[in-house]
Write a protein that holds these residues in place. Structure first.
Motif, PDB file in Angstrom:
ATOM      1  N   MET A   9       0.850  -1.187   0.000  1.00 38.60           N
ATOM      2  CA  MET A   9       0.000   0.000   0.000  1.00 38.60           C
ATOM      3  C   MET A   9       0.888   1.241   0.000  1.00 38.60           C
ATOM      4  SD  MET A   9      -2.594   1.099   3.028  1.00 38.60           S
ATOM      5  CE  MET A   9      -3.170   2.751   3.128  1.00 38.60           C
ATOM      6  N   GLU A  10       0.642   2.114  -0.926  1.00 38.10           N
ATOM      7  CA  GLU A  10       1.430   3.339  -1.015  1.00 38.10           C
ATOM      8  C   GLU A  10       0.683   4.475  -0.339  1.00 38.10           C
ATOM      9  OE1 GLU A  10       4.676   5.383  -1.592  1.00 38.10           O
ATOM     10  OE2 GLU A  10       4.511   3.279  -2.172  1.00 38.10           O
ATOM     11  N   PHE A  11       1.378   5.208   0.516  1.00 32.31           N
ATOM     12  CA  PHE A  11       0.762   6.351   1.170  1.00 32.31           C
ATOM     13  C   PHE A  11       0.947   7.563   0.273  1.00 32.31           C
ATOM     14  CE2 PHE A  11       2.077   3.791   4.897  1.00 32.31           C
ATOM     15  CZ  PHE A  11       0.817   3.566   5.407  1.00 32.31           C
ATOM     16  N   GLY A  12      -0.164   8.129  -0.149  1.00 36.40           N
ATOM     17  CA  GLY A  12      -0.093   9.361  -0.911  1.00 36.40           C
ATOM     18  C   GLY A  12      -0.832  10.441  -0.163  1.00 36.40           C
ATOM     19  N   VAL A  13      -0.528  11.687  -0.503  1.00 31.90           N
ATOM     20  CA  VAL A  13      -1.241  12.793   0.113  1.00 31.90           C
ATOM     21  C   VAL A  13      -2.720  12.634  -0.205  1.00 31.90           C
ATOM     22  CG1 VAL A  13      -1.528  15.290   0.098  1.00 31.90           C
ATOM     23  CG2 VAL A  13       0.755  14.301   0.036  1.00 31.90           C
ATOM     24  N   GLY A  14      -3.549  12.734   0.811  1.00 28.31           N
ATOM     25  CA  GLY A  14      -4.987  12.549   0.639  1.00 28.31           C
ATOM     26  C   GLY A  14      -5.465  11.177   1.082  1.00 28.31           C
ATOM     27  N   SER A  15      -4.542  10.229   1.282  1.00 33.31           N
ATOM     28  CA  SER A  15      -4.928   8.895   1.750  1.00 33.31           C
ATOM     29  C   SER A  15      -5.469   8.975   3.173  1.00 33.31           C
ATOM     30  CB  SER A  15      -3.719   7.949   1.773  1.00 33.31           C
ATOM     31  OG  SER A  15      -3.156   7.812   0.498  1.00 33.31           O
ATOM     32  N   ILE A  16      -6.482   8.170   3.455  1.00 32.96           N
ATOM     33  CA  ILE A  16      -7.006   8.055   4.816  1.00 32.96           C
ATOM     34  C   ILE A  16      -6.696   6.641   5.292  1.00 32.96           C
ATOM     35  CG2 ILE A  16      -9.094   8.040   6.240  1.00 32.96           C
ATOM     36  CD1 ILE A  16     -10.171  10.263   4.445  1.00 32.96           C
ATOM     37  N   VAL A  17      -5.983   6.557   6.413  1.00 34.31           N
ATOM     38  CA  VAL A  17      -5.544   5.260   6.926  1.00 34.31           C
ATOM     39  C   VAL A  17      -5.813   5.169   8.422  1.00 34.31           C
ATOM     40  CG1 VAL A  17      -3.753   4.927   5.162  1.00 34.31           C
ATOM     41  CG2 VAL A  17      -3.175   6.091   7.279  1.00 34.31           C
ATOM     42  N   ASP A  18      -5.820   3.929   8.917  1.00 37.79           N
ATOM     43  CA  ASP A  18      -5.966   3.703  10.351  1.00 37.79           C
ATOM     44  C   ASP A  18      -4.583   3.626  10.968  1.00 37.79           C
ATOM     45  OD1 ASP A  18      -8.818   3.461  10.507  1.00 37.79           O
ATOM     46  OD2 ASP A  18      -8.633   1.532   9.489  1.00 37.79           O
ATOM     47  N   GLY A  19      -4.464   4.212  12.153  1.00 33.95           N
ATOM     48  CA  GLY A  19      -3.191   4.173  12.855  1.00 33.95           C
ATOM     49  C   GLY A  19      -3.418   4.055  14.344  1.00 33.95           C
ATOM     50  N   LYS A  20      -2.309   4.016  15.084  1.00 34.62           N
ATOM     51  CA  LYS A  20      -2.376   3.915  16.537  1.00 34.62           C
ATOM     52  C   LYS A  20      -1.405   4.931  17.122  1.00 34.62           C
ATOM     53  CE  LYS A  20      -2.886  -0.013  18.815  1.00 34.62           C
ATOM     54  NZ  LYS A  20      -2.653  -1.308  19.452  1.00 34.62           N
ATOM     55  N   VAL A  21      -1.899   5.701  18.097  1.00 31.19           N
ATOM     56  CA  VAL A  21      -1.053   6.697  18.757  1.00 31.19           C
ATOM     57  C   VAL A  21       0.036   5.973  19.541  1.00 31.19           C
ATOM     58  CG1 VAL A  21      -1.008   8.579  20.431  1.00 31.19           C
ATOM     59  CG2 VAL A  21      -2.980   8.328  18.901  1.00 31.19           C
ATOM     60  N   PRO A  65       0.247   1.528   8.927  1.00 27.14           N
ATOM     61  CA  PRO A  65       0.523   0.207   8.334  1.00 27.14           C
ATOM     62  C   PRO A  65       1.923   0.151   7.711  1.00 27.14           C
ATOM     63  CG  PRO A  65      -1.660   0.990   7.712  1.00 27.14           C
ATOM     64  CD  PRO A  65      -0.975   2.121   8.421  1.00 27.14           C
ATOM     65  N   GLU A  66       2.432  -1.056   7.534  1.00 30.51           N
ATOM     66  CA  GLU A  66       3.727  -1.326   6.905  1.00 30.51           C
ATOM     67  C   GLU A  66       4.901  -0.769   7.696  1.00 30.51           C
ATOM     68  OE1 GLU A  66       3.747  -0.147   2.797  1.00 30.51           O
ATOM     69  OE2 GLU A  66       1.954  -1.299   2.350  1.00 30.51           O
ATOM     70  N   GLY A  67       4.736  -0.630   9.014  1.00 30.96           N
ATOM     71  CA  GLY A  67       5.839  -0.172   9.833  1.00 30.96           C
ATOM     72  C   GLY A  67       6.173   1.302   9.690  1.00 30.96           C
ATOM     73  N   ARG A  68       5.345   2.048   9.003  1.00 26.46           N
ATOM     74  CA  ARG A  68       5.576   3.486   8.838  1.00 26.46           C
ATOM     75  C   ARG A  68       5.022   4.220  10.048  1.00 26.46           C
ATOM     76  NH1 ARG A  68       5.766   4.681   3.133  1.00 26.46           N
ATOM     77  NH2 ARG A  68       6.617   6.671   3.776  1.00 26.46           N
ATOM     78  N   SER A  69       5.405   5.472  10.192  1.00 25.95           N
ATOM     79  CA  SER A  69       4.830   6.300  11.245  1.00 25.95           C
ATOM     80  C   SER A  69       4.787   7.743  10.769  1.00 25.95           C
ATOM     81  CB  SER A  69       5.633   6.176  12.538  1.00 25.95           C
ATOM     82  OG  SER A  69       6.929   6.698  12.357  1.00 25.95           O
TER      83      SER A  69
END
Length: 87
Positions: free
Chosen positions: A1-13, A26-30
């Motif tokens: 999955m590529e993160f682009g500007v405008g993408s909406i994703v789930d994350g954890k604080v 996702p994918e170990g990014r932050s």
């Protein structure tokens, strides 16, 4: 999955700072949600709005040349309606 500007994703604080919150993606990014992107209302303390471990939905609003991801929580939702009248 590529993160682009405008993408909406789930994350954890994963961390709270004076200037925002670090969010694991996702994918170990932050990325970072700057304090100004947490809520439409004024945010005095990040910890009043977010807690470590909290699941959040974030929008990617920027990626800089060092691949740091800038996130927004407030831009996932519509802004509250402005009160009629005034002024």
């Amino acid at each position: 999955m590529e993160f682009g500007v405008g993408s909406i994703v789930d994350g954890k604080v994963t961390g709270i700072t004076k200037f925002g919150a670090l969010v694991a993606l996702p994918e170990g990014r932050s990325g970072l949600v700057h304090i100004s992107e947490i809520a439409y209302s004024y945010v005095n303390e990040v910890s009043d709005h977010l807690k470590e471990g909290q699941e959040v939905k974030v929008k990617v609003i920027g990626i800089d040349q060092n691949n740091r991801i800038n996130l927004s929580i407030k831009k996932v939702t519509e802004p509250p309606p402005r009160p009629a009248g005034g002024g």
